[in-house]
Design an enzyme around this catalytic site. Sequence first.
Site, PDB file in Angstrom:
ATOM      1  N   ASP A 108      -2.306  -2.542   2.092  1.00  0.00           N
ATOM      2  CA  ASP A 108      -2.536  -1.851   0.880  1.00  0.00           C
ATOM      3  C   ASP A 108      -2.055  -0.338   0.912  1.00  0.00           C
ATOM      4  OD1 ASP A 108      -3.715  -1.310  -1.863  1.00  0.00           O
ATOM      5  OD2 ASP A 108      -5.103  -0.090  -0.520  1.00  0.00           O
TER       6      ASP A 108
ATOM      7  N   ASP B 119      -2.568   2.607  -1.669  1.00  0.00           N
ATOM      8  CA  ASP B 119      -3.359   3.636  -1.990  1.00  0.00           C
ATOM      9  C   ASP B 119      -4.882   3.637  -1.535  1.00  0.00           C
ATOM     10  OD1 ASP B 119      -1.718   5.352  -4.094  1.00  0.00           O
ATOM     11  OD2 ASP B 119      -1.491   3.330  -4.852  1.00  0.00           O
TER      12      ASP B 119
ATOM     13  N   THR C 100       0.426  -4.245  -2.761  1.00  0.00           N
ATOM     14  CA  THR C 100      -0.176  -3.285  -3.649  1.00  0.00           C
ATOM     15  C   THR C 100      -0.407  -3.572  -4.954  1.00  0.00           C
ATOM     16  OG1 THR C 100       0.337  -0.769  -4.327  1.00  0.00           O
ATOM     17  CG2 THR C 100       2.451  -2.373  -3.836  1.00  0.00           C
ATOM     18  N   GLY C 101      -0.892  -2.791  -5.783  1.00  0.00           N
ATOM     19  CA  GLY C 101      -1.196  -2.999  -7.079  1.00  0.00           C
ATOM     20  C   GLY C 101       0.080  -2.208  -7.627  1.00  0.00           C
TER      21      GLY C 101
ATOM     22  N   LYS D 258      -3.412 -10.515  -4.583  1.00  0.00           N
ATOM     23  CA  LYS D 258      -2.697 -10.287  -3.118  1.00  0.00           C
ATOM     24  C   LYS D 258      -2.619 -11.022  -2.314  1.00  0.00           C
ATOM     25  CE  LYS D 258      -3.158  -4.904  -3.505  1.00  0.00           C
ATOM     26  NZ  LYS D 258      -3.719  -3.783  -2.591  1.00  0.00           N
TER      27      LYS D 258
ATOM     28  N   ASP E  92      -8.858  -1.234   0.775  1.00  0.00           N
ATOM     29  CA  ASP E  92     -10.239  -0.478   0.570  1.00  0.00           C
ATOM     30  C   ASP E  92     -10.655  -0.615  -0.896  1.00  0.00           C
ATOM     31  OD1 ASP E  92      -9.268   2.438  -1.487  1.00  0.00           O
ATOM     32  OD2 ASP E  92      -7.889   0.784  -0.910  1.00  0.00           O
TER      33      ASP E  92
ATOM     34  N   ASN F  13      -9.271  -5.398  -5.225  1.00  0.00           N
ATOM     35  CA  ASN F  13      -8.139  -6.236  -5.203  1.00  0.00           C
ATOM     36  C   ASN F  13      -7.725  -6.514  -3.929  1.00  0.00           C
ATOM     37  OD1 ASN F  13      -6.943  -3.798  -4.453  1.00  0.00           O
ATOM     38  ND2 ASN F  13      -5.324  -3.663  -6.088  1.00  0.00           N
TER      39      ASN F  13
END
Length: 272
Positions: free
Chosen positions: A10, A12, A44-45, A199, A222, A225
């Site tokens: 991930d 952020d 990632t989103g 994900k 973290d 998602n």
Amino acid sequence: MSEYKAIALDMDGTLLTRDHKISSATRAALAQARAHGIKVLLVTGRHFMTARPFHHELALDTPIICSNGACLYDPTTDRILAGDPLARAPLNALLAQVEAQQMGALFHLSEGIGYIGCEEHVTRIRHWSANQPDHLKIAIHPVEELAGWLDNPVWKLELFNQDPARLHRFMDEERDLIPFTRDWAAPYAVELVQPGCSKGNRLAQWAASEGIAMEQVVAFGDNNNDISMFEQVGLAVAMGNAAPQIQHHADQVTADHNEDGIALALQRWVLP
């Protein structure tokens, strides 16, 4: 030799520090992992254009799982390899209400990021993009004529409102128009993708294409998602800054993203 064959990151709150940088210790640990034959990929989103500069910085040779798993993007060929866009009919119905209620929206498009309202958020993206080299800049499109944009795939829709109560009320009132998977990225922002996209599911698809068992994958995250990755991989590592309910889903908890949590975890549990 490590028992793990891939590391899923991930971005952020995980790979990136609070000032949106990759620490030298994290960069070195990831390079060491790759030297041992372990693949490293970003999950990632983010839209692929906002993830691509970090992929470039790490000199990765893997695709990017982006938009909360809605698509798999290859930076080498600059194309989407696989993906599931939002279904068009319910998206059109929802967006009519978004416009009527004057909500802000970001559209993850194949050609860049479209937007309605949310000018403050878009301004931050523009400023960040201005500091990137030309081949890594972000294409940002004001969506003035919705119908034209919606002829193309929309991979993810983000809805914004500075009044969290209003956004939550909107989502409740329009529940019947939203047959999409939702993730609350923050009280003032909700992210929508096509059901089945996550994900974890896209990571499993990629791993299978590489002949890698999910038991051989390490995932760092973290936020909500990231749970779909934690539920499927061999080693799930939550960052120290993750909320307790996120850490509960992980096998291990490492240090804060601002304290080289990834580097410490790789040295302790992954690298031979």
